[in-house]
Scaffold this active site. Sequence first.
Site, PDB file in Angstrom:
ATOM      1  N   SER A 196       8.926  44.721  54.272  1.00 49.33           N
ATOM      2  CA  SER A 196       7.886  44.926  53.159  1.00 49.33           C
ATOM      3  C   SER A 196       8.488  45.872  52.001  1.00 49.33           C
ATOM      4  CB  SER A 196       6.678  45.666  53.770  1.00 49.33           C
ATOM      5  OG  SER A 196       5.910  44.805  54.418  1.00 49.33           O
TER       6      SER A 196
ATOM      7  N   HIS B 173       7.056  40.477  50.150  1.00 52.99           N
ATOM      8  CA  HIS B 173       7.879  39.665  50.978  1.00 52.99           C
ATOM      9  C   HIS B 173       8.126  38.481  50.059  1.00 52.99           C
ATOM     10  CE1 HIS B 173       7.845  41.182  55.156  1.00 52.99           C
ATOM     11  NE2 HIS B 173       6.910  41.887  54.447  1.00 52.99           N
TER      12      HIS B 173
ATOM     13  N   ALA C 132       8.862  48.483  57.500  1.00 55.82           N
ATOM     14  CA  ALA C 132       8.131  49.404  57.011  1.00 55.82           C
ATOM     15  C   ALA C 132       7.147  49.830  58.051  1.00 55.82           C
ATOM     16  CB  ALA C 132       7.091  49.039  55.762  1.00 55.82           C
TER      17      ALA C 132
ATOM     18  N   HIS D 251      -2.294  49.186  52.583  1.00 58.12           N
ATOM     19  CA  HIS D 251      -1.013  48.471  52.300  1.00 58.12           C
ATOM     20  C   HIS D 251      -0.321  48.818  51.159  1.00 58.12           C
ATOM     21  CE1 HIS D 251       2.333  45.618  53.277  1.00 58.12           C
ATOM     22  NE2 HIS D 251       2.136  44.785  52.024  1.00 58.12           N
TER      23      HIS D 251
ATOM     24  N   HIS E  24       4.928  37.036  60.276  1.00 52.76           N
ATOM     25  CA  HIS E  24       4.535  37.908  61.205  1.00 52.76           C
ATOM     26  C   HIS E  24       3.672  37.105  62.133  1.00 52.76           C
ATOM     27  CE1 HIS E  24       5.417  40.507  57.605  1.00 52.76           C
ATOM     28  NE2 HIS E  24       5.546  41.225  58.603  1.00 52.76           N
TER      29      HIS E  24
ATOM     30  N   MET F 298       4.091  46.249  62.932  1.00 57.02           N
ATOM     31  CA  MET F 298       3.819  44.813  63.380  1.00 57.02           C
ATOM     32  C   MET F 298       4.628  43.727  63.318  1.00 57.02           C
ATOM     33  SD  MET F 298       0.392  45.261  60.839  1.00 57.02           S
ATOM     34  CE  MET F 298      -0.819  46.543  61.085  1.00 57.02           C
ATOM     35  N   SER F 299       6.088  44.171  63.541  1.00 57.42           N
ATOM     36  CA  SER F 299       7.025  43.068  63.425  1.00 57.42           C
ATOM     37  C   SER F 299       8.291  43.600  64.227  1.00 57.42           C
ATOM     38  CB  SER F 299       7.517  43.009  62.139  1.00 57.42           C
ATOM     39  OG  SER F 299       8.128  44.149  61.636  1.00 57.42           O
TER      40      SER F 299
ATOM     41  N   ASN G 201       4.010  55.558  55.887  1.00 57.70           N
ATOM     42  CA  ASN G 201       2.657  56.482  56.033  1.00 57.70           C
ATOM     43  C   ASN G 201       2.720  57.113  57.304  1.00 57.70           C
ATOM     44  OD1 ASN G 201       2.448  53.076  56.717  1.00 57.70           O
ATOM     45  ND2 ASN G 201       0.930  54.410  57.963  1.00 57.70           N
TER      46      ASN G 201
ATOM     47  N   TYR H 143       0.792  38.105  63.006  1.00 61.52           N
ATOM     48  CA  TYR H 143      -0.624  38.151  62.645  1.00 61.52           C
ATOM     49  C   TYR H 143      -0.905  37.311  61.658  1.00 61.52           C
ATOM     50  CZ  TYR H 143       1.227  41.183  58.723  1.00 61.52           C
ATOM     51  OH  TYR H 143       1.902  41.615  57.771  1.00 61.52           O
ATOM     52  N   GLU H 144       0.066  36.744  60.876  1.00 64.63           N
ATOM     53  CA  GLU H 144      -0.083  35.400  59.783  1.00 64.63           C
ATOM     54  C   GLU H 144      -0.651  34.214  60.481  1.00 64.63           C
ATOM     55  OE1 GLU H 144       2.836  36.129  56.298  1.00 64.63           O
ATOM     56  OE2 GLU H 144       3.645  36.744  57.957  1.00 64.63           O
TER      57      GLU H 144
END
Length: 269
Positions: free
Chosen positions: A30, A61, A113, A244, A83, A209-210, A233, A85-86
């Site tokens: 990201s 992306h 990120a 995000h 991802h 998450m990756s 963050n 989650y996609e």
Amino acid sequence: MSLLEKIRVTQAFLESKGIEKPEFGLILGSGLGELAEEIEDAVVIDYADIPNWGQSTVVGHAGKLVYGKLSGRIVLALQGRFHFYEGNPLEVVTFPIRVMKALGCEGLIVTNAAGGISFGPGTLMLINDHINLTGQNPLIGENLDEFGARFPDMSHAYTPIYRETAHAVAQKLDVKLDEGVYIGVTGPSYETPAEIRAFKTLGADAVGMSTVPEVIVAAHSGLKVLGISAITNHAAGFQSELKHEEVVEVTNQIKENFKELVKAVLAKL
């Protein structure tokens, strides 16, 4: 069509476009895809045009494959990843790693990120290990014997000599580079404060998450790996709300150091 057949079809397509024998694969997370714009003599292909390739739907992306020279090395860069989650199966998430290996890659630089548990926003963290809390493993199913063993060793998934090189380069550039453990979760919801407290107890320094599925497949395929997290963050419980947009904003603030570090590391590996 089997996974191996899909890999060969995609490999043949990319070779027909002049992509062959890259030395390093780059996965740019990201807000970090801008580095690919510095690749020289670039061959750029939209993900949508590549057979068996996934699509990236996340802000930050670009969804392009870029091949060419960076710091004098031949690289194949992903401007954006896929991802879990996609809605992508892990076969799709990790498919580019298989193709990189098939094309001749020896090393992989994977970036992301991440939320900081031990480190604050603006930190670059070298990943020295990971914890897989996704509840998934991309190697489940038939083993691809052409790529690696049924039970691959993960003791040194993040290659020690690559990490040593990165630290030496960062010191010369006067870029602060911390090091720690990355814990991978599925998302897309951010973690709860209770989860972050648990992750800290487990020994995690950053959460995202990756990355974990790709590194598992890279280790299985015999690729050397350098992992870098851009801490964008504070993890949940350390700040009032997570968005995000803030992730992309902080990434923009540190991307110059990130780009210089990756380019200098490539020149030394």
